[in-house]
Design a protein around this motif. Structure first.
Motif, PDB file in Angstrom:
ATOM      1  N   THR A 171       0.817  -1.211   0.000  1.00 16.67           N
ATOM      2  CA  THR A 171       0.000   0.000   0.000  1.00 16.67           C
ATOM      3  C   THR A 171       0.852   1.263   0.000  1.00 16.67           C
ATOM      4  OG1 THR A 171      -0.107  -0.115   2.415  1.00 16.67           O
ATOM      5  CG2 THR A 171      -1.899  -1.136   1.191  1.00 16.67           C
ATOM      6  N   GLY A 172       2.109   1.162   0.434  1.00 15.40           N
ATOM      7  CA  GLY A 172       3.000   2.312   0.462  1.00 15.40           C
ATOM      8  C   GLY A 172       4.093   2.186  -0.577  1.00 15.40           C
ATOM      9  N   PRO A 173       5.004   3.164  -0.630  1.00 18.83           N
ATOM     10  CA  PRO A 173       6.110   3.122  -1.587  1.00 18.83           C
ATOM     11  C   PRO A 173       7.046   1.946  -1.314  1.00 18.83           C
ATOM     12  CG  PRO A 173       5.844   5.306  -0.629  1.00 18.83           C
ATOM     13  CD  PRO A 173       5.002   4.377   0.179  1.00 18.83           C
ATOM     14  N   THR A 174       7.858   1.627  -2.311  1.00 20.70           N
ATOM     15  CA  THR A 174       8.805   0.520  -2.201  1.00 20.70           C
ATOM     16  C   THR A 174      10.222   1.013  -2.449  1.00 20.70           C
ATOM     17  OG1 THR A 174       7.163  -1.105  -2.924  1.00 20.70           O
ATOM     18  CG2 THR A 174       9.474  -1.732  -3.137  1.00 20.70           C
ATOM     19  N   LEU A 175      11.142   0.551  -1.619  1.00 20.83           N
ATOM     20  CA  LEU A 175      12.574   0.697  -1.867  1.00 20.83           C
ATOM     21  C   LEU A 175      13.097  -0.637  -2.354  1.00 20.83           C
ATOM     22  CD1 LEU A 175      15.384   2.108  -1.631  1.00 20.83           C
ATOM     23  CD2 LEU A 175      15.466   1.231   0.730  1.00 20.83           C
ATOM     24  N   VAL A 176      13.647  -0.669  -3.558  1.00 19.12           N
ATOM     25  CA  VAL A 176      14.256  -1.877  -4.101  1.00 19.12           C
ATOM     26  C   VAL A 176      15.755  -1.784  -3.861  1.00 19.12           C
ATOM     27  CG1 VAL A 176      14.626  -3.279  -6.159  1.00 19.12           C
ATOM     28  CG2 VAL A 176      12.454  -2.069  -5.841  1.00 19.12           C
ATOM     29  N   VAL A 177      16.320  -2.771  -3.195  1.00 18.12           N
ATOM     30  CA  VAL A 177      17.754  -2.807  -2.907  1.00 18.12           C
ATOM     31  C   VAL A 177      18.388  -3.900  -3.762  1.00 18.12           C
ATOM     32  CG1 VAL A 177      19.528  -3.134  -1.143  1.00 18.12           C
ATOM     33  CG2 VAL A 177      17.363  -2.010  -0.548  1.00 18.12           C
ATOM     34  N   ALA A 178      19.328  -3.503  -4.615  1.00 22.81           N
ATOM     35  CA  ALA A 178      20.066  -4.449  -5.453  1.00 22.81           C
ATOM     36  C   ALA A 178      21.524  -4.384  -5.023  1.00 22.81           C
ATOM     37  CB  ALA A 178      19.915  -4.098  -6.926  1.00 22.81           C
ATOM     38  N   GLU A 179      21.899  -5.274  -4.129  1.00 22.30           N
ATOM     39  CA  GLU A 179      23.234  -5.263  -3.513  1.00 22.30           C
ATOM     40  C   GLU A 179      24.095  -6.337  -4.160  1.00 22.30           C
ATOM     41  OE1 GLU A 179      25.159  -5.312   1.013  1.00 22.30           O
ATOM     42  OE2 GLU A 179      23.032  -5.753   0.713  1.00 22.30           O
ATOM     43  N   GLY A 180      25.132  -5.891  -4.907  1.00 19.11           N
ATOM     44  CA  GLY A 180      26.007  -6.852  -5.573  1.00 19.11           C
ATOM     45  C   GLY A 180      25.299  -7.659  -6.633  1.00 19.11           C
ATOM     46  N   VAL A 181      24.422  -7.033  -7.397  1.00 15.29           N
ATOM     47  CA  VAL A 181      23.559  -7.760  -8.334  1.00 15.29           C
ATOM     48  C   VAL A 181      23.723  -7.295  -9.777  1.00 15.29           C
ATOM     49  CG1 VAL A 181      21.148  -8.191  -8.999  1.00 15.29           C
ATOM     50  CG2 VAL A 181      21.811  -8.307  -6.601  1.00 15.29           C
ATOM     51  N   LEU A 182      23.571  -5.990 -10.025  1.00 15.14           N
ATOM     52  CA  LEU A 182      23.417  -5.511 -11.394  1.00 15.14           C
ATOM     53  C   LEU A 182      24.637  -5.765 -12.262  1.00 15.14           C
ATOM     54  CD1 LEU A 182      21.460  -2.161 -10.980  1.00 15.14           C
ATOM     55  CD2 LEU A 182      20.611  -4.506 -11.183  1.00 15.14           C
ATOM     56  N   MET A 183      25.826  -5.826 -11.684  1.00 12.91           N
ATOM     57  CA  MET A 183      27.031  -6.043 -12.499  1.00 12.91           C
ATOM     58  C   MET A 183      27.074  -7.431 -13.131  1.00 12.91           C
ATOM     59  SD  MET A 183      27.403  -6.216  -9.055  1.00 12.91           S
ATOM     60  CE  MET A 183      28.079  -4.617  -8.650  1.00 12.91           C
ATOM     61  N   TYR A 184      26.256  -8.355 -12.636  1.00 17.42           N
ATOM     62  CA  TYR A 184      26.214  -9.702 -13.209  1.00 17.42           C
ATOM     63  C   TYR A 184      25.187  -9.829 -14.330  1.00 17.42           C
ATOM     64  CZ  TYR A 184      29.049 -10.820  -9.171  1.00 17.42           C
ATOM     65  OH  TYR A 184      30.053 -10.834  -8.235  1.00 17.42           O
ATOM     66  N   LEU A 185      24.433  -8.754 -14.595  1.00 18.33           N
ATOM     67  CA  LEU A 185      23.469  -8.730 -15.683  1.00 18.33           C
ATOM     68  C   LEU A 185      24.066  -8.015 -16.883  1.00 18.33           C
ATOM     69  CD1 LEU A 185      20.227  -7.675 -13.736  1.00 18.33           C
ATOM     70  CD2 LEU A 185      21.149  -9.979 -14.077  1.00 18.33           C
ATOM     71  N   SER A 186      23.634  -8.380 -18.085  1.00 19.76           N
ATOM     72  CA  SER A 186      24.059  -7.666 -19.291  1.00 19.76           C
ATOM     73  C   SER A 186      23.364  -6.306 -19.325  1.00 19.76           C
ATOM     74  CB  SER A 186      23.681  -8.463 -20.527  1.00 19.76           C
ATOM     75  OG  SER A 186      22.273  -8.473 -20.704  1.00 19.76           O
ATOM     76  N   PRO A 187      23.871  -5.354 -20.133  1.00 22.05           N
ATOM     77  CA  PRO A 187      23.190  -4.058 -20.223  1.00 22.05           C
ATOM     78  C   PRO A 187      21.707  -4.172 -20.569  1.00 22.05           C
ATOM     79  CG  PRO A 187      25.352  -3.903 -21.218  1.00 22.05           C
ATOM     80  CD  PRO A 187      25.138  -5.353 -20.893  1.00 22.05           C
ATOM     81  N   SER A 188      21.373  -5.071 -21.494  1.00 16.18           N
ATOM     82  CA  SER A 188      19.958  -5.223 -21.853  1.00 16.18           C
ATOM     83  C   SER A 188      19.160  -5.819 -20.700  1.00 16.18           C
ATOM     84  CB  SER A 188      19.816  -6.094 -23.103  1.00 16.18           C
ATOM     85  OG  SER A 188      20.287  -7.408 -22.866  1.00 16.18           O
ATOM     86  N   GLU A 189      19.777  -6.687 -19.911  1.00 19.91           N
ATOM     87  CA  GLU A 189      19.082  -7.262 -18.753  1.00 19.91           C
ATOM     88  C   GLU A 189      18.890  -6.221 -17.645  1.00 19.91           C
ATOM     89  OE1 GLU A 189      20.514 -11.925 -19.292  1.00 19.91           O
ATOM     90  OE2 GLU A 189      21.666 -10.562 -18.025  1.00 19.91           O
ATOM     91  N   VAL A 190      19.875  -5.333 -17.471  1.00 20.39           N
ATOM     92  CA  VAL A 190      19.701  -4.250 -16.499  1.00 20.39           C
ATOM     93  C   VAL A 190      18.549  -3.349 -16.937  1.00 20.39           C
ATOM     94  CG1 VAL A 190      20.745  -2.218 -15.431  1.00 20.39           C
ATOM     95  CG2 VAL A 190      22.118  -4.282 -15.773  1.00 20.39           C
ATOM     96  N   ALA A 191      18.516  -3.013 -18.228  1.00 24.99           N
ATOM     97  CA  ALA A 191      17.418  -2.186 -18.746  1.00 24.99           C
ATOM     98  C   ALA A 191      16.075  -2.873 -18.542  1.00 24.99           C
ATOM     99  CB  ALA A 191      17.643  -1.886 -20.226  1.00 24.99           C
ATOM    100  N   GLY A 192      16.024  -4.174 -18.804  1.00 25.81           N
ATOM    101  CA  GLY A 192      14.788  -4.925 -18.594  1.00 25.81           C
ATOM    102  C   GLY A 192      14.384  -4.962 -17.133  1.00 25.81           C
ATOM    103  N   PHE A 193      15.357  -5.108 -16.254  1.00 28.18           N
ATOM    104  CA  PHE A 193      15.086  -5.102 -14.814  1.00 28.18           C
ATOM    105  C   PHE A 193      14.484  -3.766 -14.386  1.00 28.18           C
ATOM    106  CE2 PHE A 193      16.858  -3.637 -10.724  1.00 28.18           C
ATOM    107  CZ  PHE A 193      16.191  -4.485  -9.860  1.00 28.18           C
ATOM    108  N   LEU A 194      15.094  -2.666 -14.809  1.00 29.10           N
ATOM    109  CA  LEU A 194      14.575  -1.343 -14.456  1.00 29.10           C
ATOM    110  C   LEU A 194      13.158  -1.152 -14.987  1.00 29.10           C
ATOM    111  CD1 LEU A 194      17.754   0.830 -15.157  1.00 29.10           C
ATOM    112  CD2 LEU A 194      16.805   0.254 -12.915  1.00 29.10           C
TER     113      LEU A 194
END
Length: 273
Positions: free
Chosen positions: A153-176
């Motif tokens: 019901t309220g806002p969300t903080l998404v924490v990606a700790e040690g994660v995004l560097m293991y995704l390809s640029p297109s996968e990071v874009a898809g994640f966002l």
């Protein structure tokens, strides 16, 4: 336990969770006088059955993982006190114990969620059975990974700790794109990133320890936000410079070569309307 069958049962990217767990477990020895404390990490690390060769136990990497946790803890506290009935969603949650660490310093109304691959979720259930975080098994690169994440019901903080560097640029874009579509405008993201020159150099020792390789980077927080529509940078926090004098000097030397950007930092992004 045989050498071929470690107790934790992890491999590749999933095994990278052992290094930050090691850092948190040894934070008091690595950073004497620090207020950071993770009482459960020592027990959990021992019960993984890890081998020394699987974990970056050198001071630079271990201390870096603690400083990253300190930065992300501070971001989480600020969010929680601004949005006391909000949600904290940790993607690639691993064996993170942030819900336990911050229990006495954030409002009780905060809801804790997590996402990780099934083998990590199973390990987490065994080692952290009392965690407040409700964790959904899914890969961030799967098209339906958000289906198990119930919007609150309220806002969300998404924490990606040690994660995004293991995704390809297109996968990071898809994640966002997935995060903004599923959780809506106003969602916050806190994520660490390496500059592409650093990330794609192949020199980080985590690859030798686990076989996992970095696949993407960002030049800055605005650069990370620009990978997908509907995001803007809110803040950027140094991490490498916090580790010690040698790292501060190295970061200062690198910044002109990186056109004024940091080699490694934590970004805060906001999903826009």
């Amino acid at each position: 336990m045989s050498d071929d069958s470690p107790v934790h049962g992890l491999s590749g990217v999933a095994m990278t969770l052992l290094t930050p767990l090691y850092g948190r477990a040894h934070a008091k020895q690595l950073l004497p006088g620090t207020e950071f404390s993770d009482p459960g990490a020592t027990r959990v690390l021992r019960e993984t059955g890890f081998k020394d060769s699987e974990v970056l136990t050198d001071r630079s990497n271990a201390v870096g993982s603690v400083h990253r946790a300190i930065v992300l803890d501070a971001i989480t506290r600020r969010f929680a006190h601004t949005h006391p009935t909000g949600t904290v969603l940790s993607v690639g949650i691993g064996l993170c114990t942030r819900d336990e660490r911050l229990a006495d310093s954030v409002p009780d109304g905060i809801r804790w969620l997590g996402v990780d691959v099934p083998e990590v979720v199973e390990l987490r259930r065994r080692l952290l059975p009392d965690s407040r975080a409700l964790v959904h098994p899914a890969s961030l690169t799967a098209p339906d990974w958000t289906e198990g994440v119930e919007a609150g019901t309220g806002p969300t903080l998404v924490v990606a700790e040690g994660v995004l560097m293991y995704l390809s640029p297109s996968e990071v874009a898809g994640f966002l794109t997935d995060v903004r579509r599923h959780l809506g405008p106003g969602t916050r993201l806190a994520a660490d990133f390496f500059h592409p020159w650093i990330a794609l150099s192949g020199l980080h020792p985590i690859s030798r320890a686990t076989g996992a390789r970095f696949r993407s980077g960002a030049r800055s927080s605005p650069g990370l936000a620009a990978l997908a529509p509907g995001w803007k940078a809110a803040a950027e926090h140094p991490v490498m410079e916090r580790i010690g004098p040698a790292q501060r000097i190295a970061a200062a030397v690198l910044r002109p070569l990186l056109l004024g950007h940091r080699p490694y930092a934590v970004a805060e992004l906001t999903a826009t309307p």
